[in-house]
Design an enzyme around this catalytic site. Structure first.
Site, PDB file in Angstrom:
ATOM      1  N   CYS A   1      40.165  22.927 -40.548  1.00 43.36           N
ATOM      2  CA  CYS A   1      38.762  22.768 -40.136  1.00 43.36           C
ATOM      3  C   CYS A   1      38.637  22.401 -38.666  1.00 43.36           C
ATOM      4  O   CYS A   1      37.647  22.742 -38.024  1.00 43.36           O
ATOM      5  CB  CYS A   1      38.061  21.758 -41.035  1.00 43.36           C
TER       6      CYS A   1
ATOM      7  N   ASN B   1      31.986  20.527 -49.922  1.00 39.40           N
ATOM      8  CA  ASN B   1      33.173  21.260 -50.366  1.00 39.40           C
ATOM      9  C   ASN B   1      32.913  21.969 -51.692  1.00 39.40           C
ATOM     10  O   ASN B   1      32.142  21.493 -52.544  1.00 39.40           O
ATOM     11  CB  ASN B   1      34.399  20.343 -50.466  1.00 39.40           C
ATOM     12  N   VAL B   2      33.540  23.110 -51.821  1.00 42.62           N
ATOM     13  CA  VAL B   2      33.411  23.934 -53.033  1.00 42.62           C
ATOM     14  C   VAL B   2      34.829  24.304 -53.467  1.00 42.62           C
ATOM     15  O   VAL B   2      35.482  25.131 -52.813  1.00 42.62           O
ATOM     16  CB  VAL B   2      32.568  25.196 -52.757  1.00 42.62           C
ATOM     17  N   GLU B   3      35.300  23.656 -54.535  1.00 42.96           N
ATOM     18  CA  GLU B   3      36.686  23.854 -54.956  1.00 42.96           C
ATOM     19  C   GLU B   3      36.834  25.128 -55.783  1.00 42.96           C
ATOM     20  O   GLU B   3      35.839  25.776 -56.149  1.00 42.96           O
ATOM     21  CB  GLU B   3      37.166  22.610 -55.718  1.00 42.96           C
TER      22      GLU B   3
ATOM     23  N   CYS C   1      36.300  23.888 -47.649  1.00 43.80           N
ATOM     24  CA  CYS C   1      35.989  22.538 -47.188  1.00 43.80           C
ATOM     25  C   CYS C   1      34.504  22.433 -46.831  1.00 43.80           C
ATOM     26  O   CYS C   1      33.835  23.440 -46.563  1.00 43.80           O
ATOM     27  CB  CYS C   1      36.813  22.197 -45.952  1.00 43.80           C
TER      28      CYS C   1
ATOM     29  N   GLU D   1      33.302  21.531 -44.113  1.00 37.82           N
ATOM     30  CA  GLU D   1      33.083  22.046 -42.753  1.00 37.82           C
ATOM     31  C   GLU D   1      32.899  23.570 -42.773  1.00 37.82           C
ATOM     32  O   GLU D   1      32.178  24.114 -41.930  1.00 37.82           O
ATOM     33  CB  GLU D   1      34.263  21.665 -41.851  1.00 37.82           C
TER      34      GLU D   1
HETATM   35  N1  THU Z   1      38.071  18.597 -47.894  1.00 38.89           N
HETATM   36  C1  THU Z   1      37.002  18.908 -47.108  1.00 38.89           C
HETATM   37  O1  THU Z   1      35.939  19.301 -47.618  1.00 38.89           O
HETATM   38  N2  THU Z   1      37.119  18.792 -45.761  1.00 38.89           N
HETATM   39  C2  THU Z   1      38.237  18.350 -45.114  1.00 38.89           C
HETATM   40  O2  THU Z   1      38.284  18.366 -43.887  1.00 38.89           O
HETATM   41  C3  THU Z   1      39.350  17.837 -45.907  1.00 38.89           C
HETATM   42  C4  THU Z   1      39.341  18.166 -47.354  1.00 38.89           C
HETATM   43  C5  THU Z   1      37.954  18.749 -49.345  1.00 38.89           C
HETATM   44  C6  THU Z   1      38.702  19.918 -49.913  1.00 38.89           C
HETATM   45  C7  THU Z   1      38.943  19.485 -51.335  1.00 38.89           C
HETATM   46  O3  THU Z   1      37.851  19.904 -52.133  1.00 38.89           O
HETATM   47  C8  THU Z   1      38.955  17.968 -51.278  1.00 38.89           C
HETATM   48  O4  THU Z   1      38.466  17.623 -49.996  1.00 38.89           O
HETATM   49  C9  THU Z   1      40.335  17.362 -51.467  1.00 38.89           C
HETATM   50  O5  THU Z   1      41.246  17.932 -50.580  1.00 38.89           O
END
Ligand code: THU
Length: 150
Positions: free
Chosen positions: A113, A66-68, A77, A79
């Protein structure tokens, strides 16, 4: 016994995907939620003759983290990043998927996702969740997909 061998091979695959997913989660950019997420999938293809050529028929592992983003809603996300890796490495289809937190806990793909995974793996994609292996078609029944645009 062949059945044991098959079970052992399946466990080995899930272990490999989990290891790859935990490794991917180390790359997470997570300054806001603190939750690192890693995804790893067994992928195949594309089919021979596809323009993407380089990965013809090749089974491989693709990964993502994940990359916020400071705007929160633009967060990618793990995925999303995994699907990007699928296409970066030649395209094809997703066969089996593991998603974990940075501490190695299994996570379920979020709703958005599930739709993204449906596009690239279809309802038969095997998702290894906390309750075991389930098909994406069970997590996203009656999905809208590419076939609805034909
Ligand atoms: N996140 C994912 O990477 N995949 C998911 O299917 C659910 C949520 C990440 C996004 C965010 O950076 C962190 O989880 C909290 O929501």
């Amino acid at each position: 016994m062949p059945d044991d061998e098959t079970a052992a091979q399946r466990n080995a695959l899930v272990d490999s995907l989990t290891e790859a997913a935990v490794g991917a989660a180390r790359g997470a950019y997570r300054p806001y939620s603190g939750l690192g997420v890693g995804a790893a999938a067994l992928a195949i293809g594309p089919d021979a003759g596809s323009p993407a050529g380089a990965a013809d028929g090749r089974v491989r592992i693709v990964v993502g983290c994940n990359v916020e983003n400071a705007s929160y809603g633009l967060t990618l996300c793990a995925e999303c990043s995994l699907v990007s890796d699928l296409h970066r490495t030649g395209g094809g289809r997703l066969l089996e998927l593991v998603v974990v937190s940075h501490t190695g806990e299994p996570l379920a793909p979020c709703g958005r996702c599930r739709q993204l995974l449906h596009e690239h793996g279809g309802p038969g994609l095997v998702v290894h969740t906390a309750r075991g292996a389930v098909r994406l078609g069970e997590l996203l029944p009656d999905a809208f997909g590419p076939e609805d645009l034909r």
